[in-house]
Design a protein around this motif. Structure first.
Motif, mmCIF file in Angstrom:
data_model
loop_
_atom_site.group_PDB
_atom_site.id
_atom_site.type_symbol
_atom_site.label_atom_id
_atom_site.label_comp_id
_atom_site.label_asym_id
_atom_site.label_seq_id
_atom_site.Cartn_x
_atom_site.Cartn_y
_atom_site.Cartn_z
ATOM 1 N N VAL A 1 0.848 -1.308 0.081
ATOM 2 C CA VAL A 1 -0.148 -0.019 0.050
ATOM 3 C C VAL A 1 0.862 1.175 0.129
ATOM 4 O O VAL A 1 0.549 2.165 -0.795
ATOM 5 C CB VAL A 1 -0.941 -0.008 1.134
ATOM 6 N N ALA B 1 -0.186 0.915 -3.932
ATOM 7 C CA ALA B 1 -1.333 0.011 -4.180
ATOM 8 C C ALA B 1 -2.560 0.470 -3.571
ATOM 9 O O ALA B 1 -2.499 1.354 -2.651
ATOM 10 C CB ALA B 1 -1.069 -1.538 -3.577
ATOM 11 N N PRO B 2 -3.803 0.399 -4.095
ATOM 12 C CA PRO B 2 -4.831 1.135 -3.824
ATOM 13 C C PRO B 2 -5.222 0.657 -2.345
ATOM 14 O O PRO B 2 -4.992 -0.580 -2.085
ATOM 15 C CB PRO B 2 -5.989 0.675 -4.742
ATOM 16 N N LEU B 3 -5.633 1.498 -1.638
ATOM 17 C CA LEU B 3 -5.908 1.145 -0.067
ATOM 18 C C LEU B 3 -7.065 0.435 0.235
ATOM 19 O O LEU B 3 -7.210 -0.821 1.113
ATOM 20 C CB LEU B 3 -5.987 2.519 0.619
ATOM 21 N N ARG C 1 3.685 8.500 0.268
ATOM 22 C CA ARG C 1 2.266 7.907 -0.029
ATOM 23 C C ARG C 1 1.237 8.961 0.147
ATOM 24 O O ARG C 1 0.415 9.214 -0.468
ATOM 25 C CB ARG C 1 2.092 6.411 0.728
#
Lengths: 219, 982
Positions: free
Chosen positions: A99, A103-105, B483
């Protein structure tokens, strides 16, 4: 280090590769519409289970490390439970890393987690089999001059090549080829599998090639 | 009219005209049309086209609805876009059995259409591209660029049977033909030629009438093209003037002939015969001229420029290697540059005197080559025996691999479009690699853990500088920051399905008052956190105690700037809600506030340049305590080791006592000058400059970008710490900044470019920045251009100016490392083995001790950063020139190159400014030292100087004798002490 050891290593690795190949072909006899790309998660589960099983069996048969003197049942049970906890922790750890990597959560969380599971299967399970739930020993293996046997050396090589494989697997994702295997996380799982297989093939060869140079501290 | 698919750009003009003229357009097929022409169709059936393997969904969906719609008569134009053949080509190839199936299906579909066609309907079947042998397309080969065109109507269309080898018609000719057939005006930008045969009236059986109809269609077309040509040549000068005049003359002649034809319809056969060829000649001439001037590439210049760029990159690499070698001096750098420049001047003079006309571009290139050649020659000459080939590739393998990946990424349109995700990916990989390597080299864990317990001992690779948790925590924090910053994401215009982050829009556009207030609070919070963290950092290193003007500015001016920014945001986001009588006041204030903040920032920078040394000097009387041994020890010694340890201590204690007594008798009141914060004097200046720069740049962005700025500062802080963990301090030099540090810094600059809401496309430029602090009535001036440029390249500026921190930070962290080692008080064994002569952390003063190495390291750092940026721009140049015929060259590659080139220029300027700032601080520190010595000499007393590394409180006083900060100090008889704060 003897040549017989290397041979043993080679055979166990060949068995591991064989189990992966079987996990690709055998299920299509039992399951309808089975293919790696279309029913990817199913294949992941089967592959993960079969690799785990083969690793466990090989560990019990070959016994590469000196077995512990304590053999009481409760000790074994706690050890097993500890291994399970370690495995789950590593799955969650890899999931978090993915993530953070982008990567999408929320969407595709199951896919991401299954990728974490397969990566744990390729990296954590062999560590658990060989070293047991001993995190310090794991850290030792992945440092310079830390390996003490060809088994640990091959573990080091396969783990690193699995990581490299999954990393390389991410590269086709942005390309606009529109191929089905570019979808998340298929290319990464394929990359990890290829990396693992490559590590399995390379490590005995590499050890054989460098057998004169390799001197382990306890041999 | 049916089944049509033309070039998107022209189709856009054409389809925009449909609804206005009351044509009902029905569409069925590929859903991409929905994105391209939203709201054009009166009725539409879109089918998903994303999956290339899916050969059936779109086609079967169309087939289901095609015939009923055709029979329903509720359309004027019916467009169907079948996708199966294209997908089949991609999936299999043109000769696959699937393709035969697909083609048969299409044949049947066309037959069905033909049966249902009415007399006034035209069927057009075409494709927008062909396919290669392997079934792909996108290149420039003939197989890919040619497609079939099939026209059919129940009425006879063509006067004669078509030729065996059909005529080739440019694709752009479809637009004017279809426009005229539909009774629509031809789009303004069209340079195609109508297909004249379609306009002939076959039924009339009089060849004259049909020729006349053709001529009038061609004339309409020619009028439109001539109008376009006129407008175009008035603004752009790239068309050939002679050819333009010839074509204009041709058009006026043809026009006159046509008028004559209309006025005297009888007996004008001969005129008719000339008019049509003349008009056609005009149209074709215009097309040829435009194609030649628009798609003209100078291959020689492309290759020359790329070679020049590559040579410069190579040079950067070479000199950055030389810079650390001990025999390096700056002389050879200047000579070739000077000789090259003078050579170019002589060349220019000769050319000017002989009257040869030469492009300034070529001249500049010649000057560059002239200054490069001596370098390369020198490199070649000195190569031979002395240098091993390995020095060609000085980078460690993994970094080289990542750099190569980044280089290759510029050649792929997908990678450029998704660079906002690719750059963080590479950055995260680099960070994880760094942490892994620190562990691999045994720097994270104490050797005890790594050695095998049974065997006892493994050769330790030195004590771990940083605890494992420290480094891992830094890495995780960095990943989290990256992020989170990735949430601020603007879509590239070429991304098919994508929505930009709503966080990038200004707060003004938020409708809900409550969320607006919450967000405003968050933005102000980010601002306060940014300010507080910078102050805390300065406080930590003690630089906040200095009475110098820049520090005072940081204490009082920065909060003022923050206040101004917050007030401006409040005004800007709530301007619409202001009561009417306050409107003028609000608009006035929202112009003045940014100016005030920018003015404050500028004055702060001026102050910083004027007095960059932020040092607190304290003169105290009393002898500096020479080293006192501070080891907790209680109770009688129990072992031999204890005795070995205690006895020298007692001896030293007695010695000190004596010495103290002696000194006290000799001179009462020894003067000590304590200077604090010298250890972080360089980086404090750079950090202050960065903060001062960040505020005006922040004002140019939308409010919520302040969160990104906070993350930016945080993540560069974490990255610097992490990098410092892996960089050994080599005293007394040479100092180097490793490649991975420079590469990570450049990657982070790229990542920040995207997270601040930018994309390398012109449609993503944030034009609203031009109106910050500018009254709206003004036109677009150089100031607006400057503001928009500063907005776009904010991250380039900040990271380039902050580049010297990469060199300085390891010295700052030296303080922490030694502090950590001293910290555990209970660890007696460690205290005992500690060497007696352990020195206080001298931090950045180490750099001053070796001024030659310091300047060489600065030069090397700059060159390395330039090399990494240069490699990026070289990749962009190569990609844009090699892929100049690519479908997306004007949408992706060329804009990327332009943005990258501008960013490179901005970065180089910023880098020079950053290095200049450090050198200015260096100069100021030198003069400060000199002044200090002079005043001490004037005082005429024997005095000692105590320089302080850091202002950390809660530490015991441990002054040490220090190797001289500068030679003149020693010569003057002043003993120099280094002190930590008590």
């Amino acid at each position: 280090m003897k040549d017989t050891d290397i041979k043993k290593l080679l055979y166990t690795h060949l068995l591991c590769i064989f189990s992966i190949i079987l996990s690709i072909f055998i299920p299509s006899f039992f399951l309808e519409n089975f293919s790696i790309l279309e029913t990817h998660l199913t294949w992941l589960c089967i592959c993960s289970v079969s690799v785990t099983a083969v690793n466990l069996v090989l560990y019990l048969v070959v016994k590469p490390n000196v077995s512990s003197k304590r053999s009481s049942l409760s000790y074994k049970v706690t050890r097993f439970l500890k291994c399970c906890i370690y495995f789950l922790t590593s799955c969650f750890f890899f999931h978090v890393i993915f993530v953070l990597y982008g990567a999408p959560l929320i969407e595709l969380a199951l896919e991401t987690f299954s990728l974490a599971v397969i990566l744990s299967t390729f990296t954590t399970i062999p560590c658990l089999c060989l070293l047991g739930p001993n995190f310090k020993a794991w850290l030792r293996i992945f440092s310079r001059n830390g390996v003490t046997s060809i088994w640990e050396n091959s573990l080091q090589i396969t783990t690193i090549s699995s990581f490299v494989g999954i990393w390389l697997g991410a590269f086709p994702i942005p390309l606009d080829w529109g191929r089905p295997w570019q979808e998340w996380p298929i290319s990464c799982t394929l990359g990890a599998t290829f990396g693992y297989v490559a590590g399995l093939v390379i490590s005995p060869l590499w050890i054989y090639w460098n057998r004169k140079k390799l001197t382990y501290k306890n041999n | 009219m049916n089944s049509l698919s033309c070039h998107y750009q022209d189709a856009e003009d054409l389809s925009a005209a449909f609804p206005g003229l009351g044509r009902r357009v029905v569409f069925m097929g590929d859903e991409t049309w929905n994105d391209l022409f939203p709201g054009v169709f009166s009725q539409a059936l879109f089918f998903p086209s994303f999956n290339v393997r899916d050969l059936e969904t779109v086609d079967n969906g169309i087939m289901k609805h095609l015939y009923p719609t055709m029979d329903s008569d509720e359309w004027d134009v019916l467009i169907t876009h079948f996708l199966g053949v294209d997908h089949c080509g991609h999936k299999h190839d043109p000769y696959h059995p699937e393709m035969a199936k697909k083609l048969t299906q299409m044949d049947k579909m066309i037959q069905g259409l033909v049966k249902r066609l009415k007399n006034d309907t035209l069927l057009v079947v075409t494709g927008d591209h062909g396919m290669t042998i392997s079934g792909n397309h996108g290149g420039e080969s003939e197989l890919e660029t040619s497609a079939a065109l099939f026209l059919y109507s129940p009425r006879a269309l063509f006067p004669s049977a078509p030729a065996e080898e059909p005529e080739i018609i440019p694709q752009i000719s479809l637009v004017p033909t279809l426009a005229l057939l539909l009774g629509l005006p031809i789009p303004f930008g069209n340079i195609g030629e109508v297909i004249a045969e379609v306009f002939s009236e076959i039924e009339d059986s009089q060849p004259r009438f049909s020729a006349l109809a053709q001529a009038s269609a061609l004339h309409l077309n020619a009028q439109q093209v001539s109008r376009f040509l006129h407008t175009y040549s008035a603004t752009a000068q790239d068309l050939q003037v002679q050819e333009l005049h010839r074509l204009q003359k041709l058009f006026s002649k043809a026009s006159a002939d046509y008028q004559r034809l209309l006025q005297s319809p009888q007996g004008a056969e001969a005129v008719l015969q000339t008019v049509i060829p003349e008009l056609q000649q005009f149209l074709r001439g215009v097309r040829a001229m435009c194609i030649e001037s628009w798609a003209r590439f100078s291959l020689v210049r492309m290759a020359g420029g790329a070679a020049l760029l590559a040579a410069t990159c190579f040079l950067c690499l070479l000199v950055s290697q030389w810079a650390t070698s001990p025999a390096f001096y700056f002389g050879p750098l200047l000579k070739p540059t000077a000789s090259g420049l003078s050579g170019a001047m002589v060349c220019a003079g000769l050319l000017a005197s002989t009257g040869l006309k030469l492009d300034s571009m070529v001249l500049g290139a010649m000057a560059a080559v002239g200054s490069l050649l001596p370098f390369l020659w020198k490199a070649w000459a000195s190569w031979g025996s002395k240098r091993p080939l390995a020095s060609l590739l000085p980078m460690p393998g993994p970094v080289l691999l990542l750099l190569l990946i980044r280089f290759a990424g510029f050649f792929s349109d997908s990678y450029i479009i998704t660079e906002a995700r690719v750059a963080p990916f590479l950055l995260i990989s680099l960070i994880l690699l760094l942490v892994a390597r620190l562990h691999w080299e045994g720097k994270l864990l104490p050797p005890k853990l790594l050695s095998i317990p049974r065997l006892g001992f493994l050769t330790p690779a030195g004590p771990p500088q940083y605890s494992a948790m420290h480094a891992v925590g830094l890495g995780v924090g960095l990943l989290l920051c990256i992020r989170l910053a990735g949430l601020f994401y603007r879509c590239h215009e070429e991304t098919p399905v994508c929505s930009s982050s709503p966080l990038l829009s200004p707060l003004r556009s938020t409708v809900d008052g409550r969320t607006k207030n919450l967000w405003y609070g968050a933005c102000v919070g980010a601002l306060v956190a940014l300010l507080a963290s910078v102050r805390l950092w300065l406080h930590c290193y003690g630089n906040l105690k200095s009475p110098e003007p820049p520090v005072l500015f940081v204490r009082w001016g920065l909060p003022l700037m923050g206040l101004g920014t917050a007030a401006y945001w409040a005004l800007a986001s709530g301007a619409d809600e202001a009561p009417p009588r306050l409107r003028a006041l609000v608009s006035g204030a929202s112009v003045m506030l940014p100016r005030a903040v920018a003015g404050l920032a500028a004055s702060g920078l001026m102050l910083l340049l004027w007095r960059p040394v932020t040092v607190l000097v304290k003169a105290t009387t009393g002898a500096p305590r020479t080293r006192t041994v501070l080891t907790p020890f209680s109770g009688p010694p129990t072992s031999q080791a204890d005795l070995d340890y205690v006895v020298p201590q007692i001896y030293r204690h007695i010695q000190e006592e004596f010495r103290g007594r002696l000194e006290r008798t000799k001179s009462q009141g020894l003067l000590t000058v304590a200077a604090y914060q010298l250890g972080s004097v360089y980086s404090a200046a750079v950090v202050m400059a960065l903060t001062l720069l960040a505020f005006p740049l922040l004002l140019l962005h939308a409010e919520r970008i302040s969160l990104v700025f906070l993350l930016l500062f945080l993540q560069s802080f974490l990255l610097l710490h992490l990098l410092a963990a892996g960089i050994p301090i080599t005293t007394p030099g040479p100092f180097t900044v490793p490649w991975h540090a420079v590469f990570a810094w450049a990657l982070m600059a790229t990542q920040t470019f995207y997270t601040t809401g930018h994309q390398p496309v012109f449609s993503a430029i944030q034009w609203h920045a031009a109106f910050v602090g500018v009254s709206e009535s003004r036109d677009f001036t150089w100031l607006s251009a400057f503001l928009v440029g500063a907005n776009t390249f904010a991250s380039h500026i900040l990271f380039a100016v902050g580049c010297p921190l990469l060199l300085l930070w390891p010295f700052l962290c030296e303080n922490q490392g030694s502090q950590k080692r001293r910290q555990p008080p209970g660890n007696e064994a460690e205290a005992r083995v500690r060497p007696e002569e352990e020195q206080e952390p001298r931090m950045e003063m180490r750099l001053r001790d070796a001024p030659h190495h310091f300047s060489a390291a600065l030069l090397q750092l700059g060159l390395k950063y330039l090399f990494v940026l240069g490699i990026q721009i070289l990749a962009c140049v190569l990609a844009a020139s090699i892929l100049r015929r690519h479908l997306l060259v004007w949408k992706v590659f060329a804009p990327k190159f332009i943005f990258e080139a501008m960013g490179f220029i901005v970065s180089s300027v910023g880098l020079c400014l950053g290095i200049a700032l450090v050198m200015r601080v260096d100069g100021a520190v030198s003069s400060w030292f000199r002044q200090l010595v002079l005043t001490q000499q004037k005082a005429g007393e024997q005095s000692s100087l105590v320089c302080t590394g850091a202002g950390l409180s809660a530490r015991k006083a441990q002054p040490h004798l220090l190797p001289p900060c500068s030679q003149d100090l020693l010569a003057s008889g002043t003993s120099l002490f280094y002190n930590s704060r008590s």
